[in-house]
Write a protein that holds these residues in place. Structure first.
Motif, PDB file in Angstrom:
ATOM      1  N   THR A  36      52.193   7.566  70.386  1.00  0.00           N
ATOM      2  CA  THR A  36      52.980   8.089  71.696  1.00  0.00           C
ATOM      3  C   THR A  36      52.149   8.782  72.880  1.00  0.00           C
ATOM      4  O   THR A  36      52.045   8.217  73.927  1.00  0.00           O
ATOM      5  CB  THR A  36      53.755   9.161  70.978  1.00  0.00           C
ATOM      6  OG1 THR A  36      54.882   8.616  70.043  1.00  0.00           O
ATOM      7  CG2 THR A  36      54.880   9.954  72.027  1.00  0.00           C
ATOM      8  N   THR A  37      50.560   8.952  71.989  1.00  0.00           N
ATOM      9  CA  THR A  37      50.192  10.201  72.977  1.00  0.00           C
ATOM     10  C   THR A  37      49.020   9.514  73.579  1.00  0.00           C
ATOM     11  O   THR A  37      49.443   9.946  74.778  1.00  0.00           O
ATOM     12  CB  THR A  37      48.559  10.923  71.727  1.00  0.00           C
ATOM     13  OG1 THR A  37      49.737  12.104  71.181  1.00  0.00           O
ATOM     14  CG2 THR A  37      48.023  12.720  72.629  1.00  0.00           C
ATOM     15  N   ILE A  40      50.965   8.584  76.776  1.00  0.00           N
ATOM     16  CA  ILE A  40      51.158   9.268  77.626  1.00  0.00           C
ATOM     17  C   ILE A  40      49.993   9.873  78.144  1.00  0.00           C
ATOM     18  O   ILE A  40      50.665  10.030  79.903  1.00  0.00           O
ATOM     19  CB  ILE A  40      52.232  10.771  76.820  1.00  0.00           C
ATOM     20  CG1 ILE A  40      53.397  10.774  76.588  1.00  0.00           C
ATOM     21  CG2 ILE A  40      51.711  11.698  77.761  1.00  0.00           C
ATOM     22  CD1 ILE A  40      53.500  11.081  75.463  1.00  0.00           C
ATOM     23  N   ARG A  63      59.578  10.861  79.901  1.00  0.00           N
ATOM     24  CA  ARG A  63      60.752  11.317  78.597  1.00  0.00           C
ATOM     25  C   ARG A  63      60.872   9.593  77.797  1.00  0.00           C
ATOM     26  O   ARG A  63      61.342  10.379  77.069  1.00  0.00           O
ATOM     27  CB  ARG A  63      61.474  11.119  80.091  1.00  0.00           C
ATOM     28  CG  ARG A  63      62.782  12.489  79.339  1.00  0.00           C
ATOM     29  CD  ARG A  63      63.872  12.150  80.231  1.00  0.00           C
ATOM     30  NE  ARG A  63      63.006  13.579  81.541  1.00  0.00           N
ATOM     31  CZ  ARG A  63      63.218  13.571  82.687  1.00  0.00           C
ATOM     32  NH1 ARG A  63      63.747  12.657  83.778  1.00  0.00           N
ATOM     33  NH2 ARG A  63      62.719  14.718  83.271  1.00  0.00           N
ATOM     34  N   VAL A  66      58.132   9.956  75.011  1.00  0.00           N
ATOM     35  CA  VAL A  66      58.767  11.191  73.895  1.00  0.00           C
ATOM     36  C   VAL A  66      59.990  10.864  73.330  1.00  0.00           C
ATOM     37  O   VAL A  66      59.986  11.446  72.539  1.00  0.00           O
ATOM     38  CB  VAL A  66      58.605  12.279  75.016  1.00  0.00           C
ATOM     39  CG1 VAL A  66      58.982  13.815  74.192  1.00  0.00           C
ATOM     40  CG2 VAL A  66      56.944  12.366  75.879  1.00  0.00           C
ATOM     41  N   GLU A 104      62.173  18.725  76.689  1.00  0.00           N
ATOM     42  CA  GLU A 104      60.949  17.941  77.496  1.00  0.00           C
ATOM     43  C   GLU A 104      60.466  18.202  78.480  1.00  0.00           C
ATOM     44  O   GLU A 104      59.521  17.969  79.333  1.00  0.00           O
ATOM     45  CB  GLU A 104      62.553  16.932  77.551  1.00  0.00           C
ATOM     46  CG  GLU A 104      62.486  15.767  76.793  1.00  0.00           C
ATOM     47  CD  GLU A 104      63.510  14.215  77.687  1.00  0.00           C
ATOM     48  OE1 GLU A 104      64.433  13.533  76.630  1.00  0.00           O
ATOM     49  OE2 GLU A 104      63.926  14.712  78.414  1.00  0.00           O
ATOM     50  N   TYR A 107      57.634  20.225  77.800  1.00  0.00           N
ATOM     51  CA  TYR A 107      56.651  18.974  77.049  1.00  0.00           C
ATOM     52  C   TYR A 107      56.112  18.409  78.540  1.00  0.00           C
ATOM     53  O   TYR A 107      54.757  18.414  79.316  1.00  0.00           O
ATOM     54  CB  TYR A 107      57.179  18.321  76.647  1.00  0.00           C
ATOM     55  CG  TYR A 107      56.021  17.777  75.564  1.00  0.00           C
ATOM     56  CD1 TYR A 107      55.640  17.863  74.512  1.00  0.00           C
ATOM     57  CD2 TYR A 107      55.829  15.989  76.263  1.00  0.00           C
ATOM     58  CE1 TYR A 107      54.768  17.156  74.201  1.00  0.00           C
ATOM     59  CE2 TYR A 107      54.962  15.533  75.273  1.00  0.00           C
ATOM     60  CZ  TYR A 107      54.140  15.768  74.613  1.00  0.00           C
ATOM     61  OH  TYR A 107      53.092  14.749  73.841  1.00  0.00           O
TER      62      TYR A 107
END
Lengths: 200, 335
Positions: A36-37, A40, A63, A66, A104, A107
């Motif tokens: 996921t990192t 992003i 979004r 995440v 969200e 973040y």
């Protein structure tokens, strides 16, 4: 004898093929967090998405990334703690939605300022269906921020239910705030404030 | 008094006149005693390194993550109270010993978790998390809130604009170097805190850091010790030392200009004032205040946006700040 060996080899490989995905399917907590990192970081550092017109699309993409990694329900449950059980299903649903949006947004704002920070994966502890992934973020200002992702296995996936930054747990922090608001006024007041914050 | 004057006469007499004449250390440092001080420092850091074990572990090293992790759970983790009992019990009676052997032979790294999870329902595991952290009392909340708002306005109306202006003038490299310089000066606080807590390796690291960074790092502008020797800054202070000796936090305090602390932390700050070299370098209050303000503005310029983020993300910024401060403090003390 040779015939038997010939027969056994494919069977052996078949067994190997059959069982190995079971072991590695969901990946380790670190792999999940890293996945996921990386996604992003790829979105945030994509030059095409850096223009102001693409801001909406960028936010949507982040979004989505995440959403599939964060367990909003688990987070909401842990934040409301003893007030959770008193809520109706309708209220729970509404709260998960609102709190998820708040997180969200928080973040998103933190991630938007990304400027080439390095993410180092330090350690991983797995304990049954719980796990902790320790990460170190090295900023360009030469400071190191230690981040701990607490994950819980849901089905085949490791989903994040809390993030600690320098030992400060996000969920604990919100729990203190929400508890204080509920105790001093009411749950309605809390939802009102949440709505106001999220801008709904 | 110049260096020449000092060295020409009787050193003892010189030192005495200096000690009687003023309360500063700068003049006495320029004389003969400087040799003794450095010799002592060198001997001390050498001894402490030898005592605390010469190998300096890197922060990335992982040694038995499970046990280091249970300690962390005592404060924040999801299964906190149960852990300690279940680890301690198997050694008790003969039967338990057998159980322990059995569990050991299975090589299960986490033997105590299974029964706990069965007893504990899905809905209950937040309870430990909440109970594990004894809340920080806040009897002076109205006063604290007032000072919190004062500091909030101080930041937005004064510190932040000044910090932004400063940011545009000084490049990032310079600001990081200045931060390193002031941080290097605070070595006595960290070294003595380490010493009082019996962290001799920490004392050695701090003294080595000071020597290396002051010389090779150009008066502490560069953190060479961390980059080249893998000796990170030891984040210790007197407040943590008091906590180490079992002194409770007292209650939460927000002080004007100084920000959030606890009663224990405030006592620590009082002690640290005596260990801060800036207090000895400057005789007058004015240059001291100037140096201090410069440090604060410099460090603020490196942290613009952090407080805003906290405030933006919270529903009650005061409580968010109080809890973030306390959680951060607990994690510092734990180390």
């Amino acid at each position: 004898m040779t015939f038997r060996r010939l027969m056994m080899t494919p069977i052996f490989f078949f067994i190997l093929l059959f069982f190995s995905p079971v072991v590695s399917f969901g990946g380790t907590p670190t792999e999940s967090v890293k996945d996921t990192t990386d996604k992003i970081i790829a979105i945030v550092s994509d030059p095409v998405l850096k223009t102001p017109e693409k801001k909406e699309e960028k936010a949507r993409l982040i979004r989505a990334a995440v959403d599939e990694r964060f367990n909003w329900k688990e987070m909401s449950r842990r934040t409301l703690a003893r007030h959770w059980a008193k809520r109706t299903d309708q209220e729970k649903k509404e709260f998960i939605d609102l709190f998820g949006k708040l997180l969200e947004r928080t973040y998103l704002e933190r991630v938007e300022g990304y400027s080439g920070e390095k993410v180092l994966y330090i350690n991983e502890v797995v304990d049954g269906k719980y796990g902790i992934v320790s990460v170190k973020i090295v900023t360009e200002k030469d400071t190191e921020i230690s981040v701990r992702y607490k994950v819980k296995k849901k089905g085949e996936n490791w989903l994040v239910y809390d993030i600690s930054i320098e030992g400060v747990s996000l969920i604990n922090n919100y729990r203190k705030q929400f508890n204080s608001i509920i105790v001093r006024s009411s749950y309605k007041e809390l939802v009102g404030k949440l709505r106001e914050k999220v801008g709904k | 008094m110049t260096v020449l004057e000092c060295c020409s006469g009787d050193p003892v007499a010189n030192r005495n006149t200096v000690l009687m004449g003023g309360h500063t250390l700068t003049h006495s440092l320029t004389g003969v005693p400087v040799f003794f001080i450095f010799a002592f420092l060198f001997l001390f850091f050498w001894l402490s390194l030898a005592w605390g074990g010469v190998e300096i572990s890197s922060p990335v090293k992982v040694e038995n993550p499970y046990y280091s992790n249970t300690e962390a759970h005592e404060i924040t983790g999801p299964h906190s109270t149960g852990d300690r009992f279940l680890i301690g019990e198997p050694v008790g009676s003969g039967l338990d010993l057998k159980m322990a052997d059995l569990q050991g032979s299975q090589k299960d790294p986490l033997p105590d978790k299974e029964p706990e999870e069965q007893v504990q329902g899905e809905e209950e595991d937040w309870m430990d998390e909440e109970d594990a952290q004894s809340p920080l009392p806040d009897p002076l909340e109205p006063m604290n809130r007032a000072f919190y708002h004062f500091n909030d306005k101080l930041y937005f109306w004064f510190l932040k604009p000044v910090g932004i202006g400063y940011e545009t003038v000084f490049p990032l490299f310079a600001r990081v170097s200045i931060r390193n310089f002031f941080s290097n000066l605070m070595m006595p606080v960290r070294a003595i805190s380490c010493l009082l807590q019996g962290k001799f390796k920490g004392v050695g690291i701090e003294l080595t850091r000071f020597m290396v960074n002051t010389s090779a790092g150009f008066f502490g502008l560069q953190d060479v010790a961390k980059i080249a020797l893998d000796m990170p800054l030891q984040d210790e202070d007197l407040g943590q030392t008091l906590a180490f000796y079992g002194i409770g936090p007292g209650f939460y305090l927000t002080l004007p200009f100084l920000g959030p602390t606890t009663l224990r932390g405030a006592v620590g700050w009082g002690g640290q004032a005596f260990l801060n070299p800036l207090n000895y370098i400057f005789e007058d209050w004015f240059p001291y205040l100037f140096a201090r303000s410069f440090e604060i503005v410099n460090n603020t310029s490196l942290r613009i946006g952090e407080y805003e983020a906290l405030k933006e993300a919270s529903l009650d910024p005061y409580i968010a700040m109080r809890d973030a401060f306390y959680q951060y403090r607990l994690s510092q003390i734990e180390k």
